[in-house]
Each structure stands twice: as structure tokens, then as C-alpha cells.
Design an enzyme around this catalytic site. Structure first.
Site, PDB file in Angstrom:
ATOM      1  N   GLU A 181       0.963  -1.267   0.223  1.00 39.51           N
ATOM      2  CA  GLU A 181       0.009  -0.287  -0.346  1.00 39.51           C
ATOM      3  C   GLU A 181       0.993   0.939  -0.045  1.00 39.51           C
ATOM      4  O   GLU A 181       1.969   1.637   0.163  1.00 39.51           O
ATOM      5  CB  GLU A 181      -1.038   0.330   1.234  1.00 39.51           C
ATOM      6  CG  GLU A 181      -0.177  -0.315   2.941  1.00 39.51           C
ATOM      7  CD  GLU A 181      -0.241   1.529   3.417  1.00 39.51           C
ATOM      8  OE1 GLU A 181      -0.088   2.620   2.841  1.00 39.51           O
ATOM      9  OE2 GLU A 181       1.013   0.541   4.369  1.00 39.51           O
TER      10      GLU A 181
ATOM     11  N   LYS B  45       8.239  -1.120  -2.016  1.00 43.11           N
ATOM     12  CA  LYS B  45       7.830  -0.216  -0.686  1.00 43.11           C
ATOM     13  C   LYS B  45       8.286   0.736   0.808  1.00 43.11           C
ATOM     14  O   LYS B  45       8.258   2.143   0.413  1.00 43.11           O
ATOM     15  CB  LYS B  45       6.609  -0.858  -0.388  1.00 43.11           C
ATOM     16  CG  LYS B  45       5.882  -0.641   1.049  1.00 43.11           C
ATOM     17  CD  LYS B  45       5.806   0.591   0.691  1.00 43.11           C
ATOM     18  CE  LYS B  45       4.562   1.885   1.950  1.00 43.11           C
ATOM     19  NZ  LYS B  45       3.923   0.895   2.704  1.00 43.11           N
TER      20      LYS B  45
ATOM     21  N   CYS C  73       4.976   4.769   9.581  1.00 45.44           N
ATOM     22  CA  CYS C  73       5.577   3.753   8.539  1.00 45.44           C
ATOM     23  C   CYS C  73       7.409   4.657   8.031  1.00 45.44           C
ATOM     24  O   CYS C  73       7.927   3.265   7.920  1.00 45.44           O
ATOM     25  CB  CYS C  73       4.528   4.289   7.129  1.00 45.44           C
ATOM     26  SG  CYS C  73       3.217   3.422   7.171  1.00 45.44           S
TER      27      CYS C  73
END
Length: 414
Positions: A170, A229, A285
Site C-alpha cells: 500500500e 515499498k 511507516c
């Protein structure tokens, strides 16, 4: 941009899918998929009963602009939340995994704590009667898909059951997650270059093509997607630390960091995004993913590369500490007994997420120095603030919060 060709699906490859993990990623992502793919039954499952109860209530466990409106349209129609993990696995053709993968802070090896991930793999193997596509949504270190495939194959009920693991990380920013899902910069899907792997990638491409232009769907190798990512978040964090490092120099030389940022941003090779000096990045994150990248570099015996990325975190911590000390210096070197108003406690606007928020680090310094805090944030629960700072005063109205501070003393920080 399509890096690897995929076959066009002649018939719908799935009627039911599920997501294991009803957190910041799983909930909003599945809500948008259910909204855009009304013919597909979407099940979101989690072992946390309180979290599932919240998703089924009028007060969602997270705030995202636009999320409630979508939930009102699809919840109970083709989007369902429950704790029935076994049932969801059994009936689904595709399974998304969005469980927590925190930074490991115990034992001898660094990196990610993948215990929840491994547990999910064994659960999938236990309750699967037919072949399925497994989709990595959680941020994981490179080659995690191989480990998941090994665990599932070692525990599956029959040898003819094929579990193809693909990566679909994501790229959501809290506060704009729904917009990021509906109008993504890109969708990244990585799989093995085998018949089974390419078929699984094509099935997920078919799903996203319901609302995403195929030119924005990037299909790559499995490992490229997993590391892509980490690399993306590392570059964002690096950019923030770079402009913040220059802000320290500007303050001592009399230069204006906003003007310097504009000079930098007008260079088309650089661009003007993420060039606003700040207290430092927070959230769940960026720092976690940099630490994961550092661990990988150390594991593969690349100490120079690891040290390079460590410096991004060092600079971020320096900025937070510098900001807090500047407050103290501005207030004549002493904040003891003084009342300070903090406007904003989450790590960014339009979210109630306080994980690794820079505000927490600043408030911790001020409280330890004896200041009394008046805190306002429109999305953060008062209990989340007082759980960390029991002596802090909270108010749901910013003007009242400011008024209380100014009435109590002449010291005020906005």
C-alpha cells in the site's frame, strides 16, 4: 506503466475475497474495493473483537475523510466485518494480509516482527480447502513471500492445493487514504514469473482495473515490489530530513528556509513536494521502513548503505530535540510552572493517529522540564493524550484551550 505483461481475464477470477487485519490499511482498502467492485463479496476479519465491533458501529475505529460515506454505502451490502477468520479464509478465492508488522525491538536480530504474519500463514493453510491467491499488503522485508509460501506448503491439507503469494504494497498517506485509493499515483503488483504467478498477478490487475487506468498499474517481479515499498518511504523520509537539516543552518545564518525551499523546488529535476521544514516526520511507516531497510542492508553486508539510511533517522530525532529546546530557549531558558498550549497532537492533520507523533516527543521534553500542557486536537481522543501525559489538560475547542492558557499565565505556545 506495465513492466510485465499480464493476460486479460476472460471471466471474473473471483467472487469473494477477504482481508485478514482490520487496521489502518485493511479497513479503508477493503471499503474502497467493495465500493468499486459491487459484484464481489468482501470480508474483513480480525481476532480483535473490539476493533471489529468498532467497524460495525457508528463510530469507526479510525478517521479518514470520505471513509464514513463509503462505509454507509457498502457495509452490510457487500462489505462485512467479523472475527470469523476461518470462515472468511474458507470461502475466499483471494486473501489480502494486512496484519501489523512492527519493528522488532527484542532478540539479537533487528528488522520486523513477523510473528503475526507467520501465524496468519499457518491459519490460511489450516482452513483452506482449495487453491487461493495470497496478497501481501503489509510492509514486509524482501523475500517474505518466499517464507510465507514455505510455511503454507508445509502445513496445507493437500499437495494439490496451490497458494500463490504476490505482493501488492500500500502507498496510503493517512489523512488522504481514500483519495489515494480512489485516485492512486500507481498500483504496484509483484509476482513470480511463472504460469501460476502471472495468473495471480493478472487476477489482481483485473480487480484494480474496475476503477484504475491500466497505465497506472505496475506489474513487477515479486522482490522488486517488496523492496519498492521500503525504498519509496525511505526516499520520502530522506527528503524531509534533508530540508529540516537545512532549516537548522538557515536559523543560525539568517536565511529563510521557506525561501530556500522555493529555490530548491523550482528545479524541475527536484520538484516542490515534501519541502516544508517541520518538527520532523512521524507516523507508523517512515521510521519503521527505514529501520527495515537498514536491517536488510546490514544483513546483506552493506554497512555503508546502512549507515547512509541511519542518518535520516538521526537527523529526524535531532530536529525534534532541537525544536523542543528552542521553545525552552525562547521562554528565557525555563518552562517550569509555565502553561503551554499545544495545537495538534496527531502526527499529521486529518487523522487521529498519534503513533510516533513529533508532538509526543516535544511534549515529553516540556513535561519533564516542568511545564503544564493544554492540548487540543480535533481528531485525537482526550484519553489517548492523557494516557501518555496524565497531567495535561485537554479541550475539544481550540479557542477555549487558548483562553485557558492565557488566563492561567502569560506564557503561550501555538
Amino acid at each position: 506503466m506495465e513492466f510485465r505483461s499480464t493476460k486479460t481475464q476472460k471471466k471474473p477470477p473471483m467472487k469473494t475475497l477477504c482481508c485478514i487485519g482490520a487496521g489502518y490499511v485493511g479497513g479503508p482498502t477493503m471499503a474502497v474495493i467493495a465500493y468499486k467492485c459491487s459484484q464481489i463479496q468482501v470480508h474483513v476479519v480480525d481476532v480483535d473483537e473490539r476493533r471489529i465491533e468498532a467497524w460495525n458501529s457508528d463510530r469507526l475505529p479510525i478517521f479518514e475523510p470520505g471513509l464514513q460515506e463509503i462505509m454507509d454505502k457498502v457495509r452490510g451490502v457487500n462489505l462485512f466485518f467479523s472475527t470469523d477468520v476461518a470462515g472468511a479464509i474458507h470461502r475466499s478465492e483471494m486473501i489480502f494480509i494486512a496484519v501489523n508488522t512492527p519493528t522488532k525491538d527484542f532478540g539479537q536480530l533487528g528488522g520486523y516482527d513477523l510473528s503475526a504474519y507467520e501465524s496468519v500463514a499457518r491459519t490460511i493453510a489450516e482452513y483452506s480447502e482449495h487453491s487461493k491467491i495470497i496478497v501481501e499488503k503489509s510492509t514486509v522485508p524482501v523475500t517474505t513471500a518466499d517464507k510465507m509460501r514455505f510455511i503454507i506448503d508445509a502445513n496445507k491439507k493437500r499437495s494439490d492445493i496451490v497458494m500463490e503469494v504476490i505482493s501488492n504494497p500500500e502507498f496510503l498517506a493517512e489523512g488522504t487514504a481514500i483519495r489515494d485509493l480512489e485516485q492512486p499515483d500507481r498500483i504496484l503488483i509483484g509476482g513470480l514469473d511463472t504460469d501460476s504467478g502471472n495468473s495471480a498477478v493478472s487476477a489482481l490487475v483485473w480487480l484494480y482495473e474496475h476503477w484504475v487506468d491500466k497505465s497506472k498499474i505496475l506489474t513487477t517481479g515479486l522482490y522488486s515490489a517488496e523492496i519498492g515499498k521500503l525504498a519509496s518511504n525511505a526516499f520520502l523520509a530522506q527528503r524531509i530530513s534533508s530540508i529540516n537539516s537545512l532549516s537548522a543552518l538557515c536559523e543560525l545564518t539568517g536565511a529563510n528556509i521557506s525561501e530556500v525551499a522555493k529555490v530548491i523546488g523550482t528545479d524541475k529535476r527536484i520538484g516542490n513536494k515534501f519541502l516544508n521544514a517541520s518538527v520532523g516526520f512521524g507516523g507508523s511507516c517512515l521510521e519503521k521502513d527505514i529501520k527495515g531497510l537498514v536491517y536488510l542492508c546490514e544483513y546483506y553486508k552493506l554497512p555503508e548503505v546502512a549507515e547512509y539510511w541511519k542518518q535520516v533517522i538521526i537527523m529526524n530525532n535531532f530536529q525534534k530535540e532541537r525544536f523542543a529546546k528552542n521553545i525552552q530557549t525562547t521562554m528565557f531558558g525555563n518552562v517550569k510552572g509555565k502553561n503551554i498550549c499545544i495545537l495538534g497532537f496527531a502526527f499529521k492533520k486529518d487523522t487521529g493517529d498519534i503513533r510516533e507523533s513529533s508532538a509526543i516527543h516535544v511534549c515529553k521534553f516540556l513535561v519533564e522540564e516542568g511545564a503544564h500542557l493544554f492540548v487540543y486536537d480535533p481528531k485525537v481522543l482526550d484519553t489517548d493524550i492523557t494516557r501518555i501525559f496524565p497531567t495535561a489538560s485537554c479541550n475539544r475547542d481550540p479557542y477555549t484551550c487558548l483562553l485557558y492558557t492565557s488566563d492561567a499565565a502569560d506564557d503561550l505556545l501555538c
